[in-house]
Write an enzyme that holds these catalytic residues in place. Structure first.
Site, PDB file in Angstrom:
ATOM      1  N   GLU A  31      41.834  39.106  10.794  1.00  0.00           N
ATOM      2  CA  GLU A  31      42.967  39.718  10.097  1.00  0.00           C
ATOM      3  C   GLU A  31      44.150  38.749  10.187  1.00  0.00           C
ATOM      4  O   GLU A  31      44.527  38.336  11.275  1.00  0.00           O
ATOM      5  CB  GLU A  31      43.323  41.074  10.734  1.00  0.00           C
ATOM      6  CG  GLU A  31      44.665  41.660  10.303  1.00  0.00           C
ATOM      7  CD  GLU A  31      44.852  41.772   8.787  1.00  0.00           C
ATOM      8  OE1 GLU A  31      43.959  42.295   8.116  1.00  0.00           O
ATOM      9  OE2 GLU A  31      45.902  41.302   8.289  1.00  0.00           O
ATOM     10  N   ASP A  72      40.259  47.369  -1.971  1.00  0.00           N
ATOM     11  CA  ASP A  72      41.090  46.955  -3.104  1.00  0.00           C
ATOM     12  C   ASP A  72      40.622  45.660  -3.768  1.00  0.00           C
ATOM     13  O   ASP A  72      41.103  45.317  -4.847  1.00  0.00           O
ATOM     14  CB  ASP A  72      42.537  46.741  -2.639  1.00  0.00           C
ATOM     15  CG  ASP A  72      43.290  48.045  -2.438  1.00  0.00           C
ATOM     16  OD1 ASP A  72      42.678  49.118  -2.584  1.00  0.00           O
ATOM     17  OD2 ASP A  72      44.501  47.982  -2.131  1.00  0.00           O
ATOM     18  N   VAL A  84      41.244  33.629   7.162  1.00  0.00           N
ATOM     19  CA  VAL A  84      40.027  32.952   6.707  1.00  0.00           C
ATOM     20  C   VAL A  84      40.399  32.110   5.487  1.00  0.00           C
ATOM     21  O   VAL A  84      41.028  32.598   4.541  1.00  0.00           O
ATOM     22  CB  VAL A  84      38.919  33.973   6.373  1.00  0.00           C
ATOM     23  CG1 VAL A  84      37.705  33.276   5.765  1.00  0.00           C
ATOM     24  CG2 VAL A  84      38.516  34.746   7.630  1.00  0.00           C
ATOM     25  N   TYR A 137      44.626  84.017  -5.004  1.00  0.00           N
ATOM     26  CA  TYR A 137      45.919  84.545  -5.470  1.00  0.00           C
ATOM     27  C   TYR A 137      46.560  85.438  -4.421  1.00  0.00           C
ATOM     28  O   TYR A 137      45.917  86.351  -3.888  1.00  0.00           O
ATOM     29  CB  TYR A 137      45.755  85.351  -6.773  1.00  0.00           C
ATOM     30  CG  TYR A 137      46.934  86.288  -6.988  1.00  0.00           C
ATOM     31  CD1 TYR A 137      48.217  85.768  -7.211  1.00  0.00           C
ATOM     32  CD2 TYR A 137      46.781  87.669  -6.888  1.00  0.00           C
ATOM     33  CE1 TYR A 137      49.310  86.631  -7.344  1.00  0.00           C
ATOM     34  CE2 TYR A 137      47.863  88.528  -7.022  1.00  0.00           C
ATOM     35  CZ  TYR A 137      49.128  88.005  -7.239  1.00  0.00           C
ATOM     36  OH  TYR A 137      50.215  88.825  -7.348  1.00  0.00           O
ATOM     37  N   CYS A 175      50.014  53.272   3.132  1.00  0.00           N
ATOM     38  CA  CYS A 175      50.511  54.450   2.401  1.00  0.00           C
ATOM     39  C   CYS A 175      51.724  55.056   3.098  1.00  0.00           C
ATOM     40  O   CYS A 175      52.540  55.741   2.469  1.00  0.00           O
ATOM     41  CB  CYS A 175      49.414  55.504   2.306  1.00  0.00           C
ATOM     42  SG  CYS A 175      47.794  54.840   1.897  1.00  0.00           S
ATOM     43  N   ALA A 234      41.817  49.121   6.015  1.00  0.00           N
ATOM     44  CA  ALA A 234      41.002  50.310   5.727  1.00  0.00           C
ATOM     45  C   ALA A 234      39.536  49.981   5.478  1.00  0.00           C
ATOM     46  O   ALA A 234      38.643  50.508   6.167  1.00  0.00           O
ATOM     47  CB  ALA A 234      41.592  51.034   4.515  1.00  0.00           C
TER      48      ALA A 234
HETATM   49  C1  LIG Z   1      53.452  51.127  -0.087  1.00  0.00           C
HETATM   50  C2  LIG Z   1      52.045  51.567  -0.344  1.00  0.00           C
HETATM   51  C3  LIG Z   1      51.758  52.931  -0.452  1.00  0.00           C
HETATM   52  C4  LIG Z   1      50.449  53.350  -0.693  1.00  0.00           C
HETATM   53  N1  LIG Z   1      50.184  54.700  -0.808  1.00  0.00           N
HETATM   54  C5  LIG Z   1      48.910  55.118  -1.018  1.00  0.00           C
HETATM   55  C6  LIG Z   1      48.605  56.501  -1.086  1.00  0.00           C
HETATM   56  O1  LIG Z   1      49.494  57.371  -0.945  1.00  0.00           O
HETATM   57  N2  LIG Z   1      47.320  56.885  -1.301  1.00  0.00           N
HETATM   58  C7  LIG Z   1      46.297  55.952  -1.443  1.00  0.00           C
HETATM   59  O2  LIG Z   1      45.127  56.339  -1.617  1.00  0.00           O
HETATM   60  N3  LIG Z   1      46.560  54.630  -1.375  1.00  0.00           N
HETATM   61  C8  LIG Z   1      47.833  54.195  -1.167  1.00  0.00           C
HETATM   62  N4  LIG Z   1      48.096  52.841  -1.069  1.00  0.00           N
HETATM   63  C9  LIG Z   1      46.994  51.882  -1.245  1.00  0.00           C
HETATM   64  C10 LIG Z   1      46.246  51.660   0.040  1.00  0.00           C
HETATM   65  O3  LIG Z   1      47.127  51.292   1.063  1.00  0.00           O
HETATM   66  C11 LIG Z   1      45.224  50.562  -0.197  1.00  0.00           C
HETATM   67  O4  LIG Z   1      44.367  50.968  -1.243  1.00  0.00           O
HETATM   68  C12 LIG Z   1      44.387  50.307   1.041  1.00  0.00           C
HETATM   69  O5  LIG Z   1      45.185  49.831   2.093  1.00  0.00           O
HETATM   70  C13 LIG Z   1      43.320  49.261   0.708  1.00  0.00           C
HETATM   71  O6  LIG Z   1      42.622  48.942   1.854  1.00  0.00           O
HETATM   72  P1  LIG Z   1      41.875  47.546   1.942  1.00  0.00           P
HETATM   73  O7  LIG Z   1      41.302  47.489   3.308  1.00  0.00           O
HETATM   74  O8  LIG Z   1      40.972  47.376   0.784  1.00  0.00           O
HETATM   75  O9  LIG Z   1      42.999  46.467   1.741  1.00  0.00           O
HETATM   76  P2  LIG Z   1      44.312  46.175   2.602  1.00  0.00           P
HETATM   77  O10 LIG Z   1      44.850  47.412   3.191  1.00  0.00           O
HETATM   78  O11 LIG Z   1      45.195  45.367   1.718  1.00  0.00           O
HETATM   79  O12 LIG Z   1      43.761  45.267   3.772  1.00  0.00           O
HETATM   80  C14 LIG Z   1      43.288  43.983   3.541  1.00  0.00           C
HETATM   81  C15 LIG Z   1      43.624  43.190   4.769  1.00  0.00           C
HETATM   82  O13 LIG Z   1      43.020  41.919   4.626  1.00  0.00           O
HETATM   83  C16 LIG Z   1      43.876  40.948   5.197  1.00  0.00           C
HETATM   84  N5  LIG Z   1      43.500  39.676   4.609  1.00  0.00           N
HETATM   85  C17 LIG Z   1      43.550  39.304   3.299  1.00  0.00           C
HETATM   86  N6  LIG Z   1      43.101  38.051   3.132  1.00  0.00           N
HETATM   87  C18 LIG Z   1      42.749  37.612   4.365  1.00  0.00           C
HETATM   88  C19 LIG Z   1      42.214  36.383   4.842  1.00  0.00           C
HETATM   89  N7  LIG Z   1      41.943  35.385   4.017  1.00  0.00           N
HETATM   90  N8  LIG Z   1      41.968  36.271   6.167  1.00  0.00           N
HETATM   91  C20 LIG Z   1      42.235  37.304   7.026  1.00  0.00           C
HETATM   92  N9  LIG Z   1      42.754  38.481   6.624  1.00  0.00           N
HETATM   93  C21 LIG Z   1      42.993  38.635   5.305  1.00  0.00           C
HETATM   94  C22 LIG Z   1      45.263  41.430   4.830  1.00  0.00           C
HETATM   95  O14 LIG Z   1      46.234  40.935   5.713  1.00  0.00           O
HETATM   96  C23 LIG Z   1      45.117  42.948   4.935  1.00  0.00           C
HETATM   97  O15 LIG Z   1      45.534  43.448   6.180  1.00  0.00           O
HETATM   98  C24 LIG Z   1      49.410  52.394  -0.819  1.00  0.00           C
HETATM   99  C25 LIG Z   1      49.689  51.032  -0.703  1.00  0.00           C
HETATM  100  C26 LIG Z   1      50.987  50.621  -0.466  1.00  0.00           C
HETATM  101  C27 LIG Z   1      51.262  49.139  -0.350  1.00  0.00           C
END
Ligand SMILES: Cc1cc2nc3c(=O)[nH]c(=O)nc-3n(C[C@H](O)[C@H](O)[C@H](O)COP(=O)(O)OP(=O)(O)OC[C@H]3O[C@@H](n4cnc5c(N)ncnc54)[C@H](O)[C@@H]3O)c2cc1C
Length: 459
Positions: A36, A290, A84, A433, A46, A12
């Site tokens: 990735e 995150d 990475v 309403y 999600c 994301a």
């Molecule tokens: C089961 C579940 C349900 C969820 N439901 C909701 C919801 O309903 N509503 C909501 O708002 N949020 C929800 N979330 C949270 C949401 O999915 C996360 O907040 C969001 O995906 C965060 O995005 P991000 O890009 O910061 O991190 P991530 O989605 O975790 O992406 C980070 C990416 O970085 C990659 N990565 C990490 N380290 C390295 C490295 N060293 N080298 C290369 N790649 C790397 C990982 O493989 C990953 O794909 C949910 C999460 C889960 C697990």
């Protein structure tokens, strides 16, 4: 000269940043490489619970844009299955390992770096070398592993979900829908500690009503395996039989690489950024999603709230700034929503304990009201709790537990919290309403009136 942008993390936050930067600057001006470590990009974690349950059939539906689309349509060089392993700020390059090439090392120079590694699931010592049949649900790869396990023979019958937060309860629903007997084990006195305990108690009784065996105040101490497969979850209150175990124990910012590189880490454990999502004090390095710390607009405190809604917005802000335009991320107010079967749960702003910790004197008011006119088919009760500052009546937070479109009312509360409305002002809100949608006094208005009375009664 073409500037080089490197993104770590292809979901994301990272891909929002890459896409925005690309919209503003073409491939001649800016080359973009995104690393990735998994197999997927821009996927909806999600949606994992709904894929596991079977409500969503095909994992492709959870993928917004695959690597090929990024390469072809956006000129973004996505390198999946590349992890990475080091950021070298002095040399301005990242070092990655390519899983596909027998662990070949790749070096990629950058002028601009986006750190978007997401969150790492909590791993208690007993989960370290877990037997097969134990799964996290952090990534689509995790979800795929769990789905494969559930589809295989012999068909698992008994599931234990460890952790009663929103991911835990969503997974409990998914497993119930698949016909498994589900036990939910949670260390706190109530599930869903993201709402106040009195609201958590409502969630608990609804979960029990759905046939989920809810064990609260219980800590997991280990796992017992037979023939390499998990067969029991050991707790301080006895063993629970299990054919499959799902871990939903919460997450922390994934900052290992950032720490190694010397990026600043805040009190919540997330990378520190300014309002434009630039890493504080480190030129040309940005972070989003995150893995970062943000701030709470009501408490004024730094917080780590790992949600997709923030990750997308923060990534977009970073990308706009990298692209040469201007945007800021204005902080969060803790809005979240979920469901388990028919039960809907939502919150915004501060809980009671959070309001107290921030130093607010507050009152709270809880009402039960209907989602529709009482005579209209499908009328069902919901509980709304509001927390308001004493004397000023400013709305500090709200929580909703109910069924049938109850929880989306949180958006009204969220707008009120965001705009620092008082509960007195809220009593006059012009909300829609008609009998199929609400009683003539919408539950939000009833709750605001009750909270306003509580404010008026404070000495
Ligand atoms: C089961 C579940 C349900 C969820 N439901 C909701 C919801 O309903 N509503 C909501 O708002 N949020 C929800 N979330 C949270 C949401 O999915 C996360 O907040 C969001 O995906 C965060 O995005 P991000 O890009 O910061 O991190 P991530 O989605 O975790 O992406 C980070 C990416 O970085 C990659 N990565 C990490 N380290 C390295 C490295 N060293 N080298 C290369 N790649 C790397 C990982 O493989 C990953 O794909 C949910 C999460 C889960 C697990």
């Amino acid at each position: 000269m073409t500037q080089r942008m490197v993104v770590i993390g292809g979901d994301a936050a990272g891909m929002s940043a890459a896409s925005q930067a690309r919209q503003l600057r073409g491939p001649d001006e800016l080359s973009i490489v995104a690393f990735e470590r998994g197999r997927f990009t821009s996927y909806s974690a999600c949606g994992i619970p709904y894929w596991i349950s079977g409500l969503v059939d095909d994992p492709q539906e959870l993928i917004v844009r695959d690597p090929e689309t990024f390469r072809r349509d956006h000129h973004i060089d996505v390198r999946i299955r590349h992890e990475v392993t080091r950021i070298d700020l002095a040399a301005r390059e990242v070092v990655a390992t390519s899983f596909g090439d027998g662990g070949r090392e790749v070096r990629e120079p950058f002028d601009t770096l986006v750190y978007a590694t997401g969150a790492a699931p909590a791993q208690p010592p007993w989960a370290g070398n877990a037997a097969s049949g134990v799964f996290g649900v952090q990534t689509l790869d995790d979800g795929a592993a769990l789905r494969d396990w559930l589809d295989q023979e012999p068909v698992p019958r008994r599931a234990v979900v460890v952790g009663g937060g929103y991911i835990g309860v969503e997974m409990a629903e998914a497993l119930i829908r698949r016909g498994l007997a589900v036990t939910l084990v949670e260390r706190s006195p109530q599930p869903m500690s993201t709402v106040d305990p009195d609201m958590g108690a409502l969630v608990r009784s609804a979960l029990v009503g759905l046939g989920i065996d809810v064990r609260t105040g219980v800590s997991v101490t280990g796992l017992h395996e037979r023939d390499g497969r998990v067969c029991e979850v050991l707790t301080d209150a006895g063993a629970v039989p299990a054919d499959v175990v799902v871990l939903g124990l919460g997450v922390r910012p994934n900052t290992g690489l950032a720490e190694q590189a010397g990026l600043p880490i805040g009190v919540t454990g997330g990378v520190r950024t300014d309002l434009q999502m630039r890493v504080v004090g480190v030129p040309d390095v940005w972070a989003a999603g995150d893995c970062v710390e943000t701030f709470h607009r009501v408490s004024g405190q730094p917080v780590h709230i790992p949600l997709g809604t923030h990750a997308n917005k923060q990534g977009r802000v970073a990308g706009i700034n990298i692209g040469g335009s201007y945007a800021t991320f204005p902080g969060v107010i803790g809005t979240a929503i979920t469901k388990v079967c028919d039960l809907e749960v939502a919150r915004t702003g501060l809980l009671e304990r959070e309001a107290a910790k921030a130093g607010y004197a507050y009152v709270s008011a809880t009402v039960e009201s209907n989602n529709r006119a009482g005579y209209f088919p499908g009328a069902a009760p919901m509980t709304i709790k509001l927390i308001a500052e004493q004397h000023t009546g400013q709305l500090l937070g709200g929580q909703i537990v109910g069924t049938s479109e109850a929880a989306k009312r949180i958006d009204v509360l969220s707008v009120a919290v965001w705009n620092r409305m008082s509960v007195a002002e809220m009593t006059a809100l012009d909300l829609g309403y008609a009998p199929p949608y609400s009683p003539v006094w919408d539950p939000v208005l009833v709750a605001a009136r009750r909270a306003n009375n509580a404010v008026a009664e404070t000495p």
